[in-house]
Motif scaffolding. Structure first.
Motif, PDB file in Angstrom:
ATOM      1  N   THR A 130       0.841  -1.201   0.000  1.00 47.78           N
ATOM      2  CA  THR A 130       0.000   0.000   0.000  1.00 47.78           C
ATOM      3  C   THR A 130       0.875   1.249   0.000  1.00 47.78           C
ATOM      4  O   THR A 130       2.060   1.197   0.337  1.00 47.78           O
ATOM      5  CB  THR A 130      -0.916   0.041   1.237  1.00 47.78           C
ATOM      6  OG1 THR A 130      -0.116  -0.060   2.425  1.00 47.78           O
ATOM      7  CG2 THR A 130      -1.920  -1.101   1.214  1.00 47.78           C
ATOM      8  N   ASP A 131       0.284   2.371  -0.357  1.00 52.95           N
ATOM      9  CA  ASP A 131       0.959   3.675  -0.330  1.00 52.95           C
ATOM     10  C   ASP A 131       0.595   4.366   0.983  1.00 52.95           C
ATOM     11  O   ASP A 131      -0.570   4.710   1.204  1.00 52.95           O
ATOM     12  CB  ASP A 131       0.491   4.514  -1.528  1.00 52.95           C
ATOM     13  CG  ASP A 131       1.236   5.833  -1.655  1.00 52.95           C
ATOM     14  OD1 ASP A 131       1.631   6.401  -0.618  1.00 52.95           O
ATOM     15  OD2 ASP A 131       1.404   6.301  -2.796  1.00 52.95           O
ATOM     16  N   TRP A 132       1.567   4.562   1.879  1.00 51.81           N
ATOM     17  CA  TRP A 132       1.281   5.072   3.223  1.00 51.81           C
ATOM     18  C   TRP A 132       0.653   6.457   3.189  1.00 51.81           C
ATOM     19  O   TRP A 132      -0.134   6.821   4.058  1.00 51.81           O
ATOM     20  CB  TRP A 132       2.551   5.093   4.076  1.00 51.81           C
ATOM     21  CG  TRP A 132       3.634   6.025   3.595  1.00 51.81           C
ATOM     22  CD1 TRP A 132       4.661   5.731   2.766  1.00 51.81           C
ATOM     23  CD2 TRP A 132       3.777   7.402   3.939  1.00 51.81           C
ATOM     24  NE1 TRP A 132       5.453   6.833   2.550  1.00 51.81           N
ATOM     25  CE2 TRP A 132       4.935   7.875   3.275  1.00 51.81           C
ATOM     26  CE3 TRP A 132       3.055   8.285   4.739  1.00 51.81           C
ATOM     27  CZ2 TRP A 132       5.378   9.199   3.374  1.00 51.81           C
ATOM     28  CZ3 TRP A 132       3.493   9.604   4.842  1.00 51.81           C
ATOM     29  CH2 TRP A 132       4.642  10.053   4.167  1.00 51.81           C
ATOM     30  N   ARG A 133       1.006   7.265   2.152  1.00 51.02           N
ATOM     31  CA  ARG A 133       0.405   8.596   2.053  1.00 51.02           C
ATOM     32  C   ARG A 133      -1.093   8.516   1.770  1.00 51.02           C
ATOM     33  O   ARG A 133      -1.892   9.277   2.327  1.00 51.02           O
ATOM     34  CB  ARG A 133       1.107   9.406   0.960  1.00 51.02           C
ATOM     35  CG  ARG A 133       2.561   9.759   1.297  1.00 51.02           C
ATOM     36  CD  ARG A 133       3.309  10.233   0.085  1.00 51.02           C
ATOM     37  NE  ARG A 133       3.417   9.184  -0.934  1.00 51.02           N
ATOM     38  CZ  ARG A 133       4.113   9.281  -2.059  1.00 51.02           C
ATOM     39  NH1 ARG A 133       4.773  10.399  -2.332  1.00 51.02           N
ATOM     40  NH2 ARG A 133       4.165   8.277  -2.906  1.00 51.02           N
ATOM     41  N   ASN A 211      -6.450   1.932  -0.479  1.00 51.26           N
ATOM     42  CA  ASN A 211      -5.175   1.682   0.193  1.00 51.26           C
ATOM     43  C   ASN A 211      -5.351   1.571   1.704  1.00 51.26           C
ATOM     44  O   ASN A 211      -4.670   0.764   2.348  1.00 51.26           O
ATOM     45  CB  ASN A 211      -4.178   2.791  -0.139  1.00 51.26           C
ATOM     46  CG  ASN A 211      -3.473   2.563  -1.461  1.00 51.26           C
ATOM     47  OD1 ASN A 211      -2.369   2.045  -1.511  1.00 51.26           O
ATOM     48  ND2 ASN A 211      -4.130   2.934  -2.545  1.00 51.26           N
ATOM     49  N   ARG A 215      -4.603  -1.922   3.874  1.00 54.32           N
ATOM     50  CA  ARG A 215      -3.545  -1.896   4.876  1.00 54.32           C
ATOM     51  C   ARG A 215      -3.950  -2.554   6.194  1.00 54.32           C
ATOM     52  O   ARG A 215      -3.087  -2.979   6.979  1.00 54.32           O
ATOM     53  CB  ARG A 215      -3.170  -0.432   5.146  1.00 54.32           C
ATOM     54  CG  ARG A 215      -2.064  -0.223   6.174  1.00 54.32           C
ATOM     55  CD  ARG A 215      -0.742  -0.723   5.652  1.00 54.32           C
ATOM     56  NE  ARG A 215       0.346  -0.428   6.562  1.00 54.32           N
ATOM     57  CZ  ARG A 215       1.605  -0.841   6.401  1.00 54.32           C
ATOM     58  NH1 ARG A 215       1.925  -1.548   5.335  1.00 54.32           N
ATOM     59  NH2 ARG A 215       2.531  -0.544   7.276  1.00 54.32           N
TER      60      ARG A 215
END
Length: 217
Positions: A130-133, A211, A215
């Protein structure tokens, strides 16, 4: 000498034939009595939930834990939600590539049995990147627009809502887009909140939610 041996053989053959009683004189074999039994009602009632659910494993994974990004994990879904979704497929209120053709083969009672089975199975979130942002933004969006029905982090839904936490990203993305374009019919409250999110946050908010849910563990 040869003549005597042949004569003895003929005599023995005649004696043997005479010792066997004729067919009509043989003692009749007693007939085996026929026992009439009634099948237990539960056996007449069809297959149980576990047997019926086996037909779902090919797409949704063993015990409903998905191994393919196009299908959701259905283990641990509430009985009410599972039944409502299946009936939506039957009515055509929910888009599908396969389910709409499968459901007519099951009775409502069989669907309820499968619902009972899958609700009793352990749900295991899928591990994926996943993209943490986007995850951070998705968390805020979830709390504002989705938490009321889908629970904390999308993992503790009400009886009439689906489990979002830990589902496959492609499945989440396609399903949310189906709601966005109206292919899937959302209940009034969800439709209103979804429309509001699109107008205020923009279409990219969908990817943030995808996302965030992916997560969750």
């Amino acid at each position: 000498m040869i003549f005597r041996l042949r004569a003895v053989g003929v005599v023995l053959l005649l004696l043997t034939a005479c010792s066997v009683p004729p067919k009509e004189a043989q003692k009749p074999v007693a007939a085996v009595p026929q026992v009439h039994t009634e099948t237990a009602p539960e056996l007449m009632d069809g297959a149980d939930g576990e047997t019926l659910a086996g037909g779902c494993f090919g797409c949704h994974g063993f015990e409903g834990r998905s191994f393919g990004p196009a299908t959701p994990s259905i283990a641990g879904l509430s009985e009410n939600y599972f039944t409502e979704v299946m009936e939506a497929y039957r009515r055509g209120d929910r888009f599908s590539t396969v389910m709409g053709r499968i459901l007519p083969g099951y009775t409502p009672e069989e669907v309820r049995r499968m619902a009972g089975y899958f609700s009793s199975r352990e749900y295991r979130p899928i591990k994926q990147g996943t993209d943490w942002r986007l995850v951070e933004r998705g968390e805020k969006l979830h709390r504002r627009y989705c938490e009321k029905c889908h629970g904390e982090a999308g993992s503790d839904p009400q009886d009439d809502a689906g489990r979002l936490a830990g589902q496959w990203k492609p499945y989440l993305r396609w399903t949310l887009k189906d709601y966005l374009v109206g292919v899937n019919r959302a209940e009034r409250g969800m439709s209103r909140r979804f429309t509001s999110m699109m107008q205020i946050q923009g279409v990219e908010s969908l990817e943030a939610l995808v996302n965030y849910y992916a997560r969750q563990r």
